[in-house]
Structure formats: C-alpha cells, structure tokens
Design a protein around this motif. Structure first.
Motif, PDB file in Angstrom:
ATOM      1  N   SER A   1      14.728 -11.756  -5.250  1.00  0.00           N
ATOM      2  CA  SER A   1      15.008 -12.526  -6.454  1.00  0.00           C
ATOM      3  C   SER A   1      16.138 -13.513  -6.188  1.00  0.00           C
ATOM      4  N   VAL A   2      16.163 -14.587  -6.965  1.00  0.00           N
ATOM      5  CA  VAL A   2      17.224 -15.587  -6.828  1.00  0.00           C
ATOM      6  C   VAL A   2      18.175 -15.459  -8.005  1.00  0.00           C
ATOM      7  N   ARG A   3      19.412 -15.831  -7.771  1.00  0.00           N
ATOM      8  CA  ARG A   3      20.432 -15.788  -8.819  1.00  0.00           C
ATOM      9  C   ARG A   3      21.150 -17.132  -8.858  1.00  0.00           C
ATOM     10  N   TRP A   4      20.401 -18.164  -9.147  1.00  0.00           N
ATOM     11  CA  TRP A   4      20.977 -19.499  -9.191  1.00  0.00           C
ATOM     12  C   TRP A   4      21.673 -19.723 -10.533  1.00  0.00           C
ATOM     13  N   PRO A   5      22.903 -20.191 -10.511  1.00  0.00           N
ATOM     14  CA  PRO A   5      23.611 -20.433 -11.776  1.00  0.00           C
ATOM     15  C   PRO A   5      22.956 -21.551 -12.579  1.00  0.00           C
ATOM     16  N   ILE A   6      22.897 -21.377 -13.887  1.00  0.00           N
ATOM     17  CA  ILE A   6      22.299 -22.366 -14.777  1.00  0.00           C
ATOM     18  C   ILE A   6      23.377 -22.908 -15.712  1.00  0.00           C
ATOM     19  N   GLY A   7      23.621 -24.205 -15.645  1.00  0.00           N
ATOM     20  CA  GLY A   7      24.576 -24.857 -16.525  1.00  0.00           C
ATOM     21  C   GLY A   7      23.886 -25.872 -17.412  1.00  0.00           C
ATOM     22  N   CYS A   8      24.662 -26.642 -18.152  1.00  0.00           N
ATOM     23  CA  CYS A   8      24.083 -27.601 -19.094  1.00  0.00           C
ATOM     24  C   CYS A   8      24.925 -28.869 -19.146  1.00  0.00           C
ATOM     25  N   PHE A   9      24.278 -30.012 -19.030  1.00  0.00           N
ATOM     26  CA  PHE A   9      24.941 -31.296 -19.185  1.00  0.00           C
ATOM     27  C   PHE A   9      25.237 -31.576 -20.663  1.00  0.00           C
ATOM     28  N   ASN A  10      26.062 -32.565 -20.909  1.00  0.00           N
ATOM     29  CA  ASN A  10      26.419 -32.926 -22.285  1.00  0.00           C
ATOM     30  C   ASN A  10      25.404 -33.837 -22.957  1.00  0.00           C
ATOM     31  N   ARG A  11      24.409 -34.308 -22.237  1.00  0.00           N
ATOM     32  CA  ARG A  11      23.522 -35.364 -22.740  1.00  0.00           C
ATOM     33  C   ARG A  11      22.887 -35.083 -24.104  1.00  0.00           C
ATOM     34  N   PRO A  12      22.401 -33.877 -24.406  1.00  0.00           N
ATOM     35  CA  PRO A  12      21.730 -33.681 -25.699  1.00  0.00           C
ATOM     36  C   PRO A  12      22.621 -33.874 -26.918  1.00  0.00           C
TER      37      PRO A  12
ATOM     38  N   THR B   1      30.308 -30.735 -28.579  1.00  0.00           N
ATOM     39  CA  THR B   1      29.373 -30.503 -27.470  1.00  0.00           C
ATOM     40  C   THR B   1      29.764 -29.262 -26.674  1.00  0.00           C
ATOM     41  N   LEU B   2      31.036 -29.162 -26.320  1.00  0.00           N
ATOM     42  CA  LEU B   2      31.509 -28.008 -25.563  1.00  0.00           C
ATOM     43  C   LEU B   2      31.260 -26.715 -26.346  1.00  0.00           C
ATOM     44  N   LYS B   3      31.527 -26.757 -27.632  1.00  0.00           N
ATOM     45  CA  LYS B   3      31.313 -25.597 -28.489  1.00  0.00           C
ATOM     46  C   LYS B   3      29.854 -25.164 -28.467  1.00  0.00           C
ATOM     47  N   GLN B   4      28.940 -26.124 -28.564  1.00  0.00           N
ATOM     48  CA  GLN B   4      27.512 -25.803 -28.630  1.00  0.00           C
ATOM     49  C   GLN B   4      26.953 -25.359 -27.276  1.00  0.00           C
ATOM     50  N   ILE B   5      27.442 -25.944 -26.199  1.00  0.00           N
ATOM     51  CA  ILE B   5      26.999 -25.508 -24.871  1.00  0.00           C
ATOM     52  C   ILE B   5      27.407 -24.055 -24.638  1.00  0.00           C
ATOM     53  N   LYS B   6      28.620 -23.729 -25.040  1.00  0.00           N
ATOM     54  CA  LYS B   6      29.088 -22.346 -24.934  1.00  0.00           C
ATOM     55  C   LYS B   6      28.244 -21.419 -25.802  1.00  0.00           C
ATOM     56  N   ALA B   7      27.940 -21.843 -27.024  1.00  0.00           N
ATOM     57  CA  ALA B   7      27.145 -21.029 -27.942  1.00  0.00           C
ATOM     58  C   ALA B   7      25.720 -20.814 -27.435  1.00  0.00           C
ATOM     59  N   ALA B   8      25.227 -21.762 -26.645  1.00  0.00           N
ATOM     60  CA  ALA B   8      23.868 -21.653 -26.101  1.00  0.00           C
ATOM     61  C   ALA B   8      23.796 -20.707 -24.914  1.00  0.00           C
TER      62      ALA B   8
ATOM     63  N   ALA C   1      23.814 -30.408 -34.540  1.00  0.00           N
ATOM     64  CA  ALA C   1      24.295 -29.923 -33.246  1.00  0.00           C
ATOM     65  C   ALA C   1      23.826 -28.496 -32.999  1.00  0.00           C
ATOM     66  N   GLU C   2      23.782 -27.701 -34.068  1.00  0.00           N
ATOM     67  CA  GLU C   2      23.355 -26.305 -33.945  1.00  0.00           C
ATOM     68  C   GLU C   2      21.873 -26.197 -33.609  1.00  0.00           C
ATOM     69  N   GLU C   3      21.050 -27.046 -34.204  1.00  0.00           N
ATOM     70  CA  GLU C   3      19.619 -27.041 -33.901  1.00  0.00           C
ATOM     71  C   GLU C   3      19.387 -27.452 -32.446  1.00  0.00           C
ATOM     72  N   THR C   4      20.152 -28.431 -31.982  1.00  0.00           N
ATOM     73  CA  THR C   4      20.066 -28.844 -30.587  1.00  0.00           C
ATOM     74  C   THR C   4      20.497 -27.711 -29.671  1.00  0.00           C
ATOM     75  N   MET C   5      21.531 -26.990 -30.072  1.00  0.00           N
ATOM     76  CA  MET C   5      22.000 -25.832 -29.313  1.00  0.00           C
ATOM     77  C   MET C   5      20.897 -24.792 -29.166  1.00  0.00           C
ATOM     78  N   ALA C   6      20.166 -24.525 -30.247  1.00  0.00           N
ATOM     79  CA  ALA C   6      19.075 -23.541 -30.198  1.00  0.00           C
ATOM     80  C   ALA C   6      18.003 -23.978 -29.204  1.00  0.00           C
ATOM     81  N   ASN C   7      17.730 -25.273 -29.150  1.00  0.00           N
ATOM     82  CA  ASN C   7      16.745 -25.783 -28.193  1.00  0.00           C
ATOM     83  C   ASN C   7      17.256 -25.678 -26.757  1.00  0.00           C
ATOM     84  N   ALA C   8      18.546 -25.940 -26.566  1.00  0.00           N
ATOM     85  CA  ALA C   8      19.139 -25.802 -25.233  1.00  0.00           C
ATOM     86  C   ALA C   8      19.147 -24.346 -24.796  1.00  0.00           C
ATOM     87  N   ARG C   9      19.385 -23.444 -25.725  1.00  0.00           N
ATOM     88  CA  ARG C   9      19.339 -22.014 -25.415  1.00  0.00           C
ATOM     89  C   ARG C   9      17.918 -21.603 -25.012  1.00  0.00           C
ATOM     90  N   ALA C  10      16.922 -22.112 -25.740  1.00  0.00           N
ATOM     91  CA  ALA C  10      15.530 -21.786 -25.416  1.00  0.00           C
ATOM     92  C   ALA C  10      15.157 -22.287 -24.024  1.00  0.00           C
TER      93      ALA C  10
END
Length: 293
Positions: free
Chosen positions: A30-41, A50-57, A272-281
């Motif tokens: 199995s691989v364990r590649w870290p997954i992060g998120c850009f600020n673009r959304p 943005t930082l708050k929502q990326i963390k929440a996701a 921002a919260e709806e976008t966060m939910a999509n980023a989490r998905a």
C-alpha cells in the motif's frame, strides 16, 4: 512461501541492507502519499477563511497556488512584513504550506526576469516552503528565454534547499513531448515535474496515463483535479471527469513516486462551507483510490 523460501528471502534482504542496496517495494504494497489542498477553490473568500476551511476538510497541508489582490503570496511584490504575517497566519491555522506558485515574465530583459524570479525564491525561503511551482510558457518565441530563467532558478533554489517543479499547463508544458523538451533545455537536476492529469485533458485532449509514462520517473508531486474534455471545467468533483486516477497512481507507483498529492479542483459551492464539503469529498475519493493502488 515455505520455511526454506522465507529464510532465503530474509537472508537476501539482510545482505542487501548491509550492502546499502535499496530494495524496490512490491507493487502490491500500500502507498501512504500525503494529500494536501491548494487554496484555489476559495479565492472568493479571504485567505484566513480558506485556511479554516482547508483544515475543516481534513487536510494538514496547503499550497499557495492562486494569488488574489489581497494575497501576493511569494510574489516579487510581497513585502517582508507581509511574508512574516503570512507565515504566522498559516502556522496559527494548524496547517503547513509546502508550495508557492512562481510567476515569471519572459517578454522583459533576461536579467530583469531572473531578478524577479530570484526574489520569489527568497520569499519562498522566508516561508520555509519546500517547492516552487512553475507553469511553463505559452508562446514559442519565449521558450528559450524561459529555459534560461528556469536554469538559473533551479540552481538558485537548490542552494536554498527548495525544489523547482513544473506542471503541465499548455504551450511549452502541454504534454510529455513538451515537458521532456523543457527538461532537456533547462538541464538541471533541481528541475522536476508536478503532474496534472486534468490539465493534460484540458489543454491537449490527450490521454493522461499515456502522457505520464515517458516522464513518470521525474514526477515529485501531483496536482489533483478532474476534467471531462478539452477546455471543459476542471473545478469539478473527482470521478465525474475522464481522469483515471487509479491508472495514473499505478503508473506513478511503479516509477517510485512518493507524493505529495495536492487537491486543486473541486466544485465551488455557494458558501465556503459547501466548498469545504466538496473538497473533503475529493480527499476521501483519493484515499479510496490509493487504498486500492
């Protein structure tokens, strides 16, 4: 594996380790590649939001990809005071920034372009970033100028322990042929690739898996987004476009890739919260794919 085979395998691994030989892991591991998120959304909202929502996701890492009028990030016009505050804001959010987007001009004198790029490298250093991301150039008459600037930037960044990487973005970085040509022209070991399968479809309409194969060994990061067709929307949910993430990750795994993966695209919601939910998905989508690679 019987007892004799097990002992033979164990002795072989021990001997290889003692000799300093790195054994390639099984493709079944199995691989364990870290997954992060850009600020673009979240560019419609403030960067603090943005930082708050990326963390929440559910992400731990962010990348400074898309600038706004209020956030120059590592831009040549960023002041030391701004950079100090930015570093504090990112730390206070509980996230770590790993990348800054490099903007370079190639319709100006070479020394002016090099000076601007070096200033951005220094700014990335002030933020303790690991990667600088360049996008290539669109106009063929600017290719040679770009290669010279990137050659200088690769060396200058390496001295500061920062890795210079290029992503597919049309023009001189459109697909594998152009990327290989750029790497040969820059001729520096600190010039690698952050692959973007969605952009391969968006800019060229080509197969991202086939375009990855000739350059996979040079890929040190992955910009994750999906795309359904040439010039179609890339801010969509993973699995709704034509990127075969499993095949792309399988190709990267076989080449020895070790991350990071940075989510760039998701459907931008009304809030921002709806976008966060999509980023989490989209994060969960990637985790499910990686579990099967």
């Amino acid at each position: 594996m019987n007892r004799r085979e097990f002992l033979h395998h164990t002795v072989g691994v021990g001997a290889a380790a003692a000799a300093g030989v790195c054994l390639t892991p099984s493709l079944g591991a199995s691989v364990r590649w870290p997954i992060g998120c850009f600020n673009r959304p979240w560019t419609t909202w403030s960067f603090d939001e943005t930082l708050k929502q990326i963390k929440a996701a559910g992400y731990r890492t962010t990348g400074l990809l898309t600038r706004t009028k209020d956030e120059p990030f590592i831009g040549a016009d960023a002041t030391p005071e701004y950079l100090a505050r930015l570093k504090q804001r990112i730390a206070a959010s509980g996230l770590k920034a790993n990348m800054g987007a490099l903007r370079s001009r190639h319709d100006v004198p070479l020394d002016e372009s090099i000076k601007e790029v070096r200033r951005q490298v220094d700014n990335a250093g002030a933020l303790a970033l690991t990667f600088l991301l360049t996008f290539g150039v669109d106009k063929p008459e600017e290719y040679e100028h770009y290669y010279k600037v990137m050659g200088d930037a690769a060396a200058y960044a390496q001295e500061r322990r920062i890795k210079l990487v290029m992503k597919p973005h049309g023009g001189g970085s459109g697909a594998s042929d152009e990327i290989v040509a750029a790497m040969k022209a820059v001729q520096h070991p600190n010039f690698k690739i952050w692959y973007d399968a969605g952009n391969i479809i968006y800019y060229t309409g080509k197969d991202p898996v086939e375009e990855l194969k000739p350059i996979a060994r040079h890929v040190t990061g992955f910009c994750a987004k999906d795309c359904a067709a040439l010039k179609s929307d890339v801010m969509i949910q993973f699995g709704t476009g034509k990127v075969d993430f499993a095949a792309v990750f399988g190709t990267l795994k076989a080449a020895g890739f070790d991350g990071p993966i940075m989510v760039e695209g998701c459907k931008v919601g009304a809030t921002a919260e709806e976008t966060m939910a999509n980023a989490r998905a989209n994060r969960k989508f990637l985790e499910n794919v990686l579990a099967q690679v």
